[in-house]
Design a protein around this motif. Structure first.
Motif, PDB file in Angstrom:
ATOM      1  N   GLN A  75       0.815  -1.211   0.000  1.00 43.13           N
ATOM      2  CA  GLN A  75       0.000   0.000   0.000  1.00 43.13           C
ATOM      3  C   GLN A  75       0.852   1.266   0.000  1.00 43.13           C
ATOM      4  O   GLN A  75       0.468   2.276  -0.580  1.00 43.13           O
ATOM      5  N   ILE A  76       2.029   1.211   0.620  1.00 44.41           N
ATOM      6  CA  ILE A  76       2.966   2.332   0.528  1.00 44.41           C
ATOM      7  C   ILE A  76       3.378   2.533  -0.927  1.00 44.41           C
ATOM      8  O   ILE A  76       3.370   3.650  -1.456  1.00 44.41           O
ATOM      9  N   ALA A  77       3.721   1.435  -1.589  1.00 42.71           N
ATOM     10  CA  ALA A  77       4.126   1.494  -2.997  1.00 42.71           C
ATOM     11  C   ALA A  77       2.964   1.941  -3.886  1.00 42.71           C
ATOM     12  O   ALA A  77       3.159   2.715  -4.828  1.00 42.71           O
ATOM     13  N   ALA A  78       1.765   1.456  -3.601  1.00 42.50           N
ATOM     14  CA  ALA A  78       0.600   1.792  -4.427  1.00 42.50           C
ATOM     15  C   ALA A  78       0.359   3.298  -4.457  1.00 42.50           C
ATOM     16  O   ALA A  78       0.016   3.852  -5.515  1.00 42.50           O
ATOM     17  N   LYS A  79       0.540   3.957  -3.337  1.00 46.33           N
ATOM     18  CA  LYS A  79       0.361   5.413  -3.304  1.00 46.33           C
ATOM     19  C   LYS A  79       1.348   6.105  -4.248  1.00 46.33           C
ATOM     20  O   LYS A  79       0.991   7.063  -4.928  1.00 46.33           O
ATOM     21  N   ILE A  80       2.572   5.611  -4.280  1.00 45.82           N
ATOM     22  CA  ILE A  80       3.570   6.172  -5.191  1.00 45.82           C
ATOM     23  C   ILE A  80       3.155   5.914  -6.639  1.00 45.82           C
ATOM     24  O   ILE A  80       3.196   6.801  -7.494  1.00 45.82           O
ATOM     25  N   ARG A  81       2.732   4.663  -6.919  1.00 46.82           N
ATOM     26  CA  ARG A  81       2.316   4.317  -8.286  1.00 46.82           C
ATOM     27  C   ARG A  81       1.159   5.197  -8.734  1.00 46.82           C
ATOM     28  O   ARG A  81       1.132   5.690  -9.869  1.00 46.82           O
ATOM     29  N   GLN A  82       0.209   5.436  -7.864  1.00 52.23           N
ATOM     30  CA  GLN A  82      -0.955   6.236  -8.229  1.00 52.23           C
ATOM     31  C   GLN A  82      -0.577   7.685  -8.536  1.00 52.23           C
ATOM     32  O   GLN A  82      -1.256   8.341  -9.326  1.00 52.23           O
ATOM     33  N   GLU A  83       0.509   8.174  -7.951  1.00 46.30           N
ATOM     34  CA  GLU A  83       1.011   9.515  -8.267  1.00 46.30           C
ATOM     35  C   GLU A  83       1.726   9.543  -9.620  1.00 46.30           C
ATOM     36  O   GLU A  83       1.756  10.584 -10.273  1.00 46.30           O
ATOM     37  N   ALA A  84       2.309   8.424 -10.010  1.00 45.28           N
ATOM     38  CA  ALA A  84       3.190   8.387 -11.175  1.00 45.28           C
ATOM     39  C   ALA A  84       2.571   7.750 -12.414  1.00 45.28           C
ATOM     40  O   ALA A  84       3.132   7.863 -13.505  1.00 45.28           O
ATOM     41  N   ALA A  85       1.425   7.062 -12.262  1.00 46.65           N
ATOM     42  CA  ALA A  85       0.893   6.299 -13.386  1.00 46.65           C
ATOM     43  C   ALA A  85      -0.617   6.134 -13.279  1.00 46.65           C
ATOM     44  O   ALA A  85      -1.196   6.266 -12.200  1.00 46.65           O
ATOM     45  N   ASP A  86      -1.222   5.811 -14.399  1.00 39.46           N
ATOM     46  CA  ASP A  86      -2.628   5.415 -14.464  1.00 39.46           C
ATOM     47  C   ASP A  86      -2.642   3.916 -14.742  1.00 39.46           C
ATOM     48  O   ASP A  86      -1.878   3.440 -15.591  1.00 39.46           O
ATOM     49  N   ALA A  87      -3.495   3.184 -14.016  1.00 36.22           N
ATOM     50  CA  ALA A  87      -3.446   1.727 -14.176  1.00 36.22           C
ATOM     51  C   ALA A  87      -4.795   1.080 -13.908  1.00 36.22           C
ATOM     52  O   ALA A  87      -5.641   1.632 -13.209  1.00 36.22           O
ATOM     53  N   GLU A  88      -4.956  -0.108 -14.454  1.00 32.93           N
ATOM     54  CA  GLU A  88      -6.008  -1.040 -14.075  1.00 32.93           C
ATOM     55  C   GLU A  88      -5.294  -2.290 -13.596  1.00 32.93           C
ATOM     56  O   GLU A  88      -4.305  -2.715 -14.199  1.00 32.93           O
ATOM     57  N   MET A  89      -5.790  -2.875 -12.509  1.00 34.60           N
ATOM     58  CA  MET A  89      -5.180  -4.101 -11.975  1.00 34.60           C
ATOM     59  C   MET A  89      -6.299  -5.052 -11.564  1.00 34.60           C
ATOM     60  O   MET A  89      -7.292  -4.634 -10.974  1.00 34.60           O
ATOM     61  N   VAL A  90      -6.102  -6.313 -11.875  1.00 33.48           N
ATOM     62  CA  VAL A  90      -7.021  -7.363 -11.443  1.00 33.48           C
ATOM     63  C   VAL A  90      -6.203  -8.555 -10.940  1.00 33.48           C
ATOM     64  O   VAL A  90      -5.027  -8.702 -11.288  1.00 33.48           O
ATOM     65  N   VAL A  91      -6.839  -9.377 -10.125  1.00 33.05           N
ATOM     66  CA  VAL A  91      -6.267 -10.668  -9.738  1.00 33.05           C
ATOM     67  C   VAL A  91      -7.112 -11.742 -10.397  1.00 33.05           C
ATOM     68  O   VAL A  91      -8.343 -11.701 -10.332  1.00 33.05           O
ATOM     69  N   VAL A  92      -6.439 -12.681 -11.054  1.00 34.32           N
ATOM     70  CA  VAL A  92      -7.120 -13.753 -11.768  1.00 34.32           C
ATOM     71  C   VAL A  92      -6.657 -15.085 -11.203  1.00 34.32           C
ATOM     72  O   VAL A  92      -5.443 -15.284 -10.976  1.00 34.32           O
ATOM     73  N   GLU A  93      -7.593 -16.003 -10.989  1.00 30.88           N
ATOM     74  CA  GLU A  93      -7.246 -17.328 -10.520  1.00 30.88           C
ATOM     75  C   GLU A  93      -6.721 -18.169 -11.668  1.00 30.88           C
ATOM     76  O   GLU A  93      -7.292 -18.164 -12.771  1.00 30.88           O
ATOM     77  N   GLY A  94      -5.634 -18.887 -11.424  1.00 26.92           N
ATOM     78  CA  GLY A  94      -5.067 -19.759 -12.442  1.00 26.92           C
ATOM     79  C   GLY A  94      -5.866 -21.045 -12.608  1.00 26.92           C
ATOM     80  O   GLY A  94      -6.695 -21.384 -11.775  1.00 26.92           O
ATOM     81  N   VAL A  95      -5.590 -21.758 -13.673  1.00 28.56           N
ATOM     82  CA  VAL A  95      -6.279 -23.030 -13.925  1.00 28.56           C
ATOM     83  C   VAL A  95      -5.393 -24.189 -13.556  1.00 28.56           C
ATOM     84  O   VAL A  95      -4.211 -24.082 -13.417  1.00 28.56           O
TER      85      VAL A  95
END
Length: 95
Positions: A75-95
């Motif tokens: 979450q510390i890193a995420a705040k930095i990323r949100q200042e520096a970039a626009d993104a979409e992120m998802v978690v997907v279950e593997g098969v």
């Protein structure tokens, strides 16, 4: 147990600040067993809107993937990323 995968699509707005994100995220990725399968690189657009940077990260399980994102370390890193970039992120279950 099925593996979990982060799929992130990113447009970096501030490349220098994004380097701070990468460094800050490293402890969380190490703690939760992240394995980078794709990080940037060339893309071929097939359908829809693309982003400049695409990342696929494998985790030992869905729970590891979600816990990594929700961890105080990430979450510390995420705040930095949100200042520096626009993104979409998802978690997907593997098969």
């Amino acid at each position: 147990m099925a593996k979990g995968y982060w799929i992130a699509r990113v447009d970096v707005r501030d490349a220098e600040r994004y380097k701070d994100y990468v460094a800050a995220a490293k402890p969380a990725f190490e703690k939760y067993g992240a394995n980078f399968l794709a990080r940037g690189g060339a893309i071929t657009e097939l359908e829809g809107r693309s982003r400049a940077r695409n990342v696929v990260i494998e985790f030992p399980s869905m729970q590891h993937a979600v816990d990594c994102y929700n961890s105080p370390e990430y979450q510390i890193a995420a705040k930095i990323r949100q200042e520096a970039a626009d993104a979409e992120m998802v978690v997907v279950e593997g098969v």
